[in-house]
Scaffold this motif. Structure first.
Motif, short mmCIF file in Angstrom:
data_model
loop_
_atom_site.label_atom_id
_atom_site.label_comp_id
_atom_site.label_asym_id
_atom_site.label_seq_id
_atom_site.Cartn_x
_atom_site.Cartn_y
_atom_site.Cartn_z
N GLY A 249 -3.78 -3.39 -2.23
CA GLY A 249 -2.76 -2.42 -1.86
C GLY A 249 -2.29 -1.58 -3.03
O GLY A 249 -2.18 -0.35 -2.93
N VAL B 191 -5.09 1.49 -2.64
CA VAL B 191 -4.46 2.35 -1.63
C VAL B 191 -3.26 3.11 -2.21
O VAL B 191 -3.21 4.35 -2.19
N SER C 293 0.80 -1.23 0.00
CA SER C 293 0.00 0.00 0.00
C SER C 293 0.82 1.26 0.00
O SER C 293 0.27 2.36 -0.10
#
Length: 405
Positions: A295, A299, A265
């Protein structure tokens, strides 16, 4: 009796020492042979042995095609279903009717998504040089959309020609309506597709390490060799990079899904060995791929996207150009091409310029040549890699024949 026992013990010790020496000498000879074979394979590159490299590349390509044909034959039911699905889409595409508007829309979205997924996969392999396609494609794309949004006062770019070309809407817009979130929404699809491609690019190392661990084989892969050396030196390593890599490996191994998610992330150069780590320790596929996909595609992409949009906001760009001009001596000379480039982009956005100006900016020319060199080098690296793979096949065949003699 005591003398006989002592002599027998001495004989066993001498025999054990000889066996250990023989084992050590055999290990040394095996290592020496591997190093020699590796040097021979690494010499198979286009700029050193072009004819042999191309010959081995073609032979390896034929072998790979044969293996692919056998795999498809074993999964002929799935292949048949895929062919029927393709036939259905072809009929829907070629048949006239009111559904053609939806077909054209889906075709454009599919090709657009496939383009960015492909670039994401190429980013994982670094175009053969370790250079990520984010710097070459996605980053500049987000930057151009950001500059256009602030210049046009809107993100409602007409489509087409967007995304091939950005033109301001004819009815104009209000600059106050442009915000960080509207720009993020405009580039969310391509950014997430690129992130998904980088997650898919982590799968080959995962499957390679997993197969090596299950079969006990020793794959000839530089990253895998680096990973094994890192495991061997885990207790004695003192340098920061090795200890940081071990920290990532321990987090992935112990925490599992959330450890992989945390490492994927953030922009993390140490995540390169994550696929090998998870494959080596037999982490379940969906645990690894699910965490990596969330991730990287959600993110991490929002973090990178936010950074690029903030960096290329209008007031920050103007400050950067003014700072370049304030550099003593060379500042004005460097400021001029940047200012010309920004002015040319503003003219294009407002339909003031049709086509490319006669004095094309040297920045775009340099960027095009860099991309061309990267693509050529990437193709050459694929040819070299496949030629070296065929060279390894020949070496394994030769060693097996020597053992049978």
């Amino acid at each position: 009796m005591a003398a006989n026992g002592a002599s027998l013990e001495k004989t066993q010790k001498r025999t054990g020492v000889k066996d250990k020496q023989n084992g050590t000498s055999q290990d040394a000879s095996v290592r020496e042979r591997r190093e020699k074979d590796k040097e021979e394979r690494l010499s198979l590159v286009l700029w050193r042995r072009p004819i042999t490299t191309l010959q081995y590349f073609l032979l390896e390509t034929l072998i790979k095609l044969k293996e692919l044909a056998m795999k498809l034959w074993h999964r002929r039911g799935l292949v048949f279903f895929f062919l029927v699905l393709c036939l259905f889409f072809y009929l829907a595409y070629s048949t006239e009717g009111t559904h053609q508007n939806y077909v054209k829309y889906l075709e454009g979205k599919f090709l657009w998504c496939a383009y960015w997924v492909g670039l994401g996969i190429l980013s994982s392999v670094g175009l053969g040089t370790g250079l990520h396609t984010f710097l070459l494609y996605l980053g500049p794309h987000i930057a151009s959309v950001t500059l256009a949004a602030y210049e046009c006062g809107s993100t409602d770019f007409p489509e087409p020609p967007y995304p091939d070309q950005i033109l301001c809407p004819t009815d104009g817009g209000l600059e106050d309506s442009v915000s960080l979130w509207t720009i993020m929404s405009k580039v969310r699809l391509e950014a997430c597709m690129w992130g998904a491609g980088t997650a898919i690019g982590e799968l080959p190392p995962y499957f390679m390490a997993r197969a090596a661990r299950q079969s006990g084989a020793d794959p000839d892969d530089e990253d895998y060799e680096e990973f094994e050396e890192m495991l061997e030196q885990a207790q004695t390593a003192q340098d920061f990079i090795t200890r940081a890599k071990m920290g990532v490996q321990n987090m992935v191994q112990r925490v599992g899904f959330f450890g992989i998610l945390a490492c994927a992330s953030i922009p993390n150069p140490l995540f390169d060995l994550a696929g090998i780590t998870c494959g080596h320790f037999l982490v379940p596929f969906w645990t690894f791929f699910g965490a990596t996909l969330i991730g990287k595609a959600i993110v991490k992409m929002h973090i990178q996207k936010l950074f690029v949009i903030i960096t290329f906001s209008r007031h920050i760009v103007e400050q950067m150009v003014s700072l370049i001009g304030s550099v003593p001596r060379v500042g004005p000379a460097l400021q001029k091409p940047f200012s010309q480039y920004l002015d040319a982009q503003r003219n294009k956005l407002h339909h003031a310029g049709e086509g490319t100006p006669a004095g094309e900016n040297w920045l775009s020319w340099v960027f095009e040549k860099v991309v061309l060199v990267m693509v050529v080098y990437f193709v050459c690296s694929i040819v070299n890699s496949m030629a070296q793979s065929y060279g390894k096949r020949l070496q394994q065949r030769r060693h097996s024949e020597e053992k049978t003699k």
